[in-house]
Design a protein around this motif. Structure first.
Motif, mmCIF file in Angstrom:
data_model
loop_
_atom_site.group_PDB
_atom_site.id
_atom_site.type_symbol
_atom_site.label_atom_id
_atom_site.label_comp_id
_atom_site.label_asym_id
_atom_site.label_seq_id
_atom_site.Cartn_x
_atom_site.Cartn_y
_atom_site.Cartn_z
ATOM 1 N N LYS A 1 -7.554 12.079 59.350
ATOM 2 C CA LYS A 1 -7.852 13.061 58.392
ATOM 3 C C LYS A 1 -9.256 12.915 57.896
ATOM 4 O O LYS A 1 -9.524 12.125 57.068
ATOM 5 C CB LYS A 1 -6.969 12.950 57.160
ATOM 6 C CG LYS A 1 -5.602 12.592 57.358
ATOM 7 C CD LYS A 1 -4.909 11.566 57.496
ATOM 8 C CE LYS A 1 -3.970 10.974 58.230
ATOM 9 N NZ LYS A 1 -2.959 10.604 58.319
ATOM 10 N N GLU B 1 -2.649 6.430 53.905
ATOM 11 C CA GLU B 1 -2.836 5.883 55.266
ATOM 12 C C GLU B 1 -3.944 4.828 55.214
ATOM 13 O O GLU B 1 -4.325 4.371 54.132
ATOM 14 C CB GLU B 1 -3.120 6.983 56.300
ATOM 15 C CG GLU B 1 -3.536 8.311 55.746
ATOM 16 C CD GLU B 1 -4.842 8.319 55.020
ATOM 17 O OE1 GLU B 1 -5.202 7.322 54.335
ATOM 18 O OE2 GLU B 1 -5.540 9.332 55.115
ATOM 19 N N ASP C 1 -7.171 4.784 55.600
ATOM 20 C CA ASP C 1 -8.412 4.988 54.843
ATOM 21 C C ASP C 1 -8.143 4.788 53.353
ATOM 22 O O ASP C 1 -8.959 4.176 52.644
ATOM 23 C CB ASP C 1 -8.979 6.380 55.128
ATOM 24 C CG ASP C 1 -10.390 6.561 54.584
ATOM 25 O OD1 ASP C 1 -11.133 5.560 54.488
ATOM 26 O OD2 ASP C 1 -10.747 7.706 54.246
ATOM 27 N N ASP D 1 -10.302 8.375 47.830
ATOM 28 C CA ASP D 1 -9.775 9.097 48.997
ATOM 29 C C ASP D 1 -8.958 10.332 48.606
ATOM 30 O O ASP D 1 -8.124 10.800 49.371
ATOM 31 C CB ASP D 1 -8.961 8.164 49.920
ATOM 32 C CG ASP D 1 -8.861 8.734 51.346
ATOM 33 O OD1 ASP D 1 -9.814 9.394 51.785
ATOM 34 O OD2 ASP D 1 -7.817 8.526 52.004
ATOM 35 N N HIS E 1 -14.004 11.796 50.368
ATOM 36 C CA HIS E 1 -14.655 12.615 51.391
ATOM 37 C C HIS E 1 -13.864 13.893 51.705
ATOM 38 O O HIS E 1 -13.993 14.449 52.790
ATOM 39 C CB HIS E 1 -14.907 11.788 52.665
ATOM 40 C CG HIS E 1 -13.657 11.436 53.408
ATOM 41 N ND1 HIS E 1 -13.606 11.396 54.784
ATOM 42 C CD2 HIS E 1 -12.424 11.108 52.984
ATOM 43 C CE1 HIS E 1 -12.383 11.050 55.158
ATOM 44 N NE2 HIS E 1 -11.652 10.854 54.095
ATOM 45 N N HIS E 2 -13.004 14.313 50.762
ATOM 46 C CA HIS E 2 -12.301 15.585 50.932
ATOM 47 C C HIS E 2 -13.040 16.679 50.161
ATOM 48 O O HIS E 2 -13.752 16.394 49.203
ATOM 49 C CB HIS E 2 -10.872 15.489 50.392
ATOM 50 C CG HIS E 2 -10.008 14.542 51.165
ATOM 51 N ND1 HIS E 2 -9.935 13.208 50.871
ATOM 52 C CD2 HIS E 2 -9.208 14.745 52.231
ATOM 53 C CE1 HIS E 2 -9.107 12.619 51.727
ATOM 54 N NE2 HIS E 2 -8.660 13.520 52.572
ATOM 55 N N THR F 1 -13.487 7.605 53.720
ATOM 56 C CA THR F 1 -13.840 7.125 52.384
ATOM 57 C C THR F 1 -14.326 5.675 52.493
ATOM 58 O O THR F 1 -15.169 5.233 51.720
ATOM 59 C CB THR F 1 -12.632 7.256 51.432
ATOM 60 O OG1 THR F 1 -12.339 8.651 51.301
ATOM 61 C CG2 THR F 1 -12.925 6.691 50.067
ATOM 62 N N ASP G 1 -9.424 6.878 60.268
ATOM 63 C CA ASP G 1 -9.921 8.225 59.979
ATOM 64 C C ASP G 1 -10.761 8.825 61.107
ATOM 65 O O ASP G 1 -11.019 10.025 61.107
ATOM 66 C CB ASP G 1 -10.694 8.248 58.656
ATOM 67 C CG ASP G 1 -9.818 8.783 57.534
ATOM 68 O OD1 ASP G 1 -8.579 8.741 57.683
ATOM 69 O OD2 ASP G 1 -10.356 9.246 56.509
HETATM 70 MN MN MN Z 1 -9.717 9.547 54.301
#
Ligand code: MN
Ligand code: 5GP
Length: 338
Positions: free
Chosen positions: A2, A38, A40, A97, A119-120, A147, A177
């Motif tokens: 992701k 997960e 990350d 994250d 980083h979203h 992240t 990731d």
């Molecule tokens: Mn991530």
């Protein structure tokens, strides 16, 4: 997994002096990641906690509403992660994250200052929210592969040395990731940082074995049942896992992590979808793009989010109804991309 798998550019993430000062000037830290975490998420919060500890900070609480998936329990310090928020107020809340309180799964987290490291892509109306109005500092870079990269940069800017335990957490964050250094976010920057992490003591083979070759037998049985539902039409491939399959195999949601990768392996498709039955008439969807279709937009239209090539959402209805709704949107996106 992701991440923004679009673009392979080096990101020029700026770690602001505001963020460095908030960390330098405070004593107690509450670090939290998103629900359904997960590599990350867990790798990033654990690395940040270890880094702050190396800096001399003593009062650190690390939180994950859904705990630590079994497959990630090898990560150094992941054993210290708690599922319940302490009642006391912390100096700094670090949201990692993810970039909304909702995604942390906690309604209220008490802190004097809040920072976001993520980083979203934030929701469109984020700036209007109380969280963003009160934010002390942040580093939100959707161009960063993981992240973990942002945590690496933050620790480097704080001049904290990356020891073996931090390196193992951050290498895992990057590995997961970038899909094992395969996706388009496998940038020179990601590989350069991975190289530093290996030099600092991360063991690529040991970590890869834990992440990719330590699947519980029951999860493989669940995968077998789920794969029997594999189907494809109009550039979409999908599988679903029913509540009954979880019951039959004695498994939980955690065992279906990454199942979406399997329809994603089908040749000549644009979008892969995984339908997970969470409750009667409630499905959790994972969407993956082969690179042309923005699945984040599709997930967002159903109240979810994520990245260009990896996104998720929850939809109510029977499997048939949910599939009809989603396939209509995906087909529309494919037509528009032509
Ligand atoms: Mn991530
Ligand atoms: P997954 O499909 O593996 O659950 O998630 C893919 C990506 O979409 C991850 O970056 C994840 O954080 C994000 N994501 C998954 N579900 C949701 C959701 O319901 N809301 C939002 N905002 N993001 C989601």
């Amino acid at each position: 997994m992701k991440s923004t798998r679009k673009g392979t550019h080096l990101t020029k993430t700026k770690i602001s002096s505001k963020l460095l000062n908030v960390i330098r000037q405070n004593k107690s830290f509450l670090i939290v990641c998103h629900i359904n975490p997960e590599g990350d998420a867990i790798g990033s919060i654990s690395a940040l906690a270890l880094g702050l500890k190396n800096m001399g900070k003593k009062d650190i609480c690390v939180l994950s509403k859904d705990g630590v998936p079994e497959i990630l329990r090898f990560l150094p310090s992941s054993g210290l992660i708690k599922q319940k928020a302490p009642k006391k107020e912390f100096d700094v809340l670090c949201i990692v994250d993810c970039n909304t309180l909702e995604r942390t799964g906690f309604k209220e987290l008490k802190a004097k200052h809040t920072v976001i490291i993520d980083h979203h892509i934030p929701p469109d109306d984020a700036d209007k929210s109380e969280l963003y109005r009160k934010l002390a500092a942040s580093v939100i870079d959707p161009g960063a592969a993981a992240t973990g990269i942002l945590i690496y940069k933050l620790l480097s800017a704080l001049k904290i040395s990356i020891d073996k335990n931090i390196a193992t957490n951050l290498y895992t964050a990057l590995l997961v990731d970038t899909g094992g250094f395969r996706y388009s976010n496998t940038s020179p920057e990601a590989l350069k940082i991975a190289c530093h992490l290996i030099q600092a003591g991360a063991k690529p083979w040991d970590i890869a074995k834990e992440i990719y070759d330590s699947i519980p037998f029951k999860s493989m049985k669940l995968l077998g049942l789920s794969l029997s539902t594999l189907d494809t039409k109009d550039g979409i491939a999908w599988i679903n896992t029913s509540a009954d399959m979880f019951k039959q195999t004695g498994t939980t949601y955690e065992d279906s992590e990454d199942f979406v990768d399997f329809p994603g392996k089908v040749k000549d498709i644009e979008v892969a979808v995984f339908f997970r039955e969470d409750d009667k008439n409630v499905f959790k969807l994972s969407l993956r793009s082969k690179g042309r279709i923005n699945v984040e937009k599709i997930a967002k239209s159903f109240g979810g989010g994520g990245h260009f090539a990896a996104a998720g959402c929850r939809i109510k209805g029977t499997l048939q109804e949910v599939q009809k709704k989603v396939f209509t949107e995906v087909r529309k996106a494919i037509r528009n991309a032509e």
